[in-house]
Enzyme design. Structure first.
Site, PDB file in Angstrom:
ATOM      1  CG  ASP A   1     -11.862   3.705   6.756  1.00 13.91           C
ATOM      2  OD1 ASP A   1     -11.641   4.416   7.527  1.00 13.91           O
ATOM      3  OD2 ASP A   1     -11.865   3.770   5.458  1.00 13.91           O
TER       4      ASP A   1
ATOM      5  CG  HIS B   1      -1.715   1.136   1.254  1.00 15.79           C
ATOM      6  ND1 HIS B   1      -2.962   1.207   0.549  1.00 15.79           N
ATOM      7  CD2 HIS B   1      -1.706   2.593   2.065  1.00 15.79           C
ATOM      8  CE1 HIS B   1      -3.471   2.358   0.778  1.00 15.79           C
ATOM      9  NE2 HIS B   1      -2.710   3.215   1.690  1.00 15.79           N
TER      10      HIS B   1
ATOM     11  CE  LYS C   1      -8.739   2.671   3.828  1.00 14.96           C
ATOM     12  NZ  LYS C   1      -9.402   4.065   3.754  1.00 14.96           N
TER      13      LYS C   1
END
Ligand code: URA
Ligand code: CA
Length: 433
Positions: A161, A82, A187
């Site tokens: 979220d 990420h 996530k």
């Protein structure tokens, strides 16, 4: 349990229990706790911070609020990467095929990006025929067979979220390390990763502008991951200028192809080797980071990384011949140079402004409904530290419109020249494991 008591507890700097945090996240997701109480709690968190245990609890409560992707049918350690923010970030396109060629399963679920340029899916759709509308079964089968596949986001991942992020946006509580860290990690965990490699950007174009803040965010995310049983590590990389040369969808696909051939920009290549080494190591495909790096270099040099990209494209219906004929990617009508107004050294390239210029050309989405023009964008010809003569091209703009004075002005505002010599910035600041 009463929300007012939990707000007071956090206001006074006490630690909330696992059950209390679950109560808040569940209550907010299903609508039994109103915005105004959660707003007050978020502001209390902003000022009082959260302990490591609270951060892990918040992350897992958000994971539990929606669907979780089950990747157990895929063999091997599923490693996800990420990157926090950044503009024209081509690393995902390079890393997927590169680490897959090393035997790391890459099971990527991706959305369509809002913002400067498209998301990974938009970029790949610059390739004729490529599609991500495959079933879950096909997805798993492809990853097991080829080690790489990408599927469009489906299901309802981390609704808590989404709701909390929207509320933070209007209550001045976005910029809180525990809230950002748990938001990002929730996530990744819901998407099914066993191990997570984080690329935390730092500098003018990043979410975190200073090294101290970036380090704190990186450590917060690494701790959350490791505390909930996902092997996690972070690299802090420079975003004082965009990575690589290309900003724009088809242009980035071309840049990814070059990089997989070993002919890409130096900074993009190096960051992919560093992140890729951590992914290969985390997946247990190398005994040391150095061995992992040597493996990746070999796969670039012997053509296997590029061959993997071609196989991946063809397995999802795309025209794999683009890897040998990048001119088959969408092409813009005009190439317009941006001549330097005076002599000097490039001192700054403000990624946010470059991104805005790319969006005005049509490379990104302003709203969810906007159509992307996959052909447009720009190539930076000079990066920080380069010396420039007046009239030399700072960037080449790829446009389907001739009237782009506003785009040129925005680029002139973003590429700042200095009269004194400037050193090029360091790319990798730190690695946190
Ligand atoms: N990105 C996220 O996904 N969450 C945040 O809170 C901030 C940036
Ligand atoms: Ca790029």
């Amino acid at each position: 349990m009463r929300m007012v008591d939990l707000i007071q507890k956090k206001r006074d700097g006490e630690q909330l229990t696992t059950e209390e945090i679950q109560f808040i996240v569940e209550g907010y997701t299903n609508g039994t706790i109103p915005d105004y109480q959660v707003s007050a709690w978020l502001m209390a968190v902003y000022f009082q911070n959260m302990t490591e245990k609270e951060r892990a609890d918040l992350t897992m409560a958000m994971v539990a609020s929606g669907d979780q992707i089950d990747l157990r049918a895929i063999e091997g350690v599923k490693v996800d990467k990420h990157s926090t923010g950044g503009v024209g970030d081509t690393t995902t396109l390079v890393l997927g095929p590169l680490v897959a060629a090393a035997g790391v399963p890459v099971a990527k679920m991706s959305g369509r990006g809002l913002g400067h340029t498209g998301g990974t899916i938009d970029k790949l759709e610059a390739i004729e025929g490529f599609h991500v509308e495959i079933t879950n079964e096909q997805f798993i089968e492809l990853v097991n067979k080829n080690k790489i596949a990408i599927i469009g986001q489906s299901g309802n991942l981390t609704p808590a979220d989404k709701k909390l992020y929207s509320l933070r946006d209007v209550t001045a509580t976005v910029n809180s390390i525990p809230l950002i860290a748990s938001s990002i990690m929730s996530k990744k965990i819901a998407a099914g990763a066993d191990a997570i490699v984080l690329d935390v950007k730092t500098g003018a174009g990043a979410f975190m502008k200073t090294l101290e803040d970036s380090r704190e965010l990186a450590k917060a995310m690494v701790n959350i991951g490791n505390n909930v049983g996902r092997k996690t590590m972070a690299v802090i990389s420079d975003m004082s200028q965009p990575l690589g040369f290309a900003i724009g969808n088809a242009l980035e696909v071309k840049e990814a192809i070059d990089t997989l051939k070993g002919e890409g920009p130096e900074d993009l290549t190096e960051l992919c080797l560093v992140l890729g080494s951590h992914m290969v190591y985390a997946a247990g495909k190398a005994d040391t980071l150095e061995e992992a790096r040597q493996t990746l270099l070999k796969l670039i040099n012997n053509g296997e990384a590029l061959a993997k990209f071609k196989l991946f494209i063809e397995a999802q219906g795309g025209d794999g011949s683009v890897v040998d004929h990048p001119e088959r990617l969408p092409q813009a009508k005009y190439q317009i140079e941006l001549p330097a107004k005076n002599d000097g050294w490039v001192a700054e390239i403000i990624a946010d402004h470059v991104g805005t210029a790319a969006m005005w050309l049509g490379a990104g989405r302003a709203t969810k409904e906007s159509e992307i023009d996959l052909a447009v964008g720009m190539m930076l010809n000079k990066k920080i530290g380069a010396s420039v003569k007046a009239g030399e091209s700072l960037a080449t703009i790829y446009s389907n419109d001739k009237e782009i004075e506003h785009v040129k002005e925005e680029l002139y505002r973003s590429i700042i020249l200095s009269e004194e010599k400037v050193e090029s910035p360091r790319l990798i600041h730190e690695e946190i494991t």
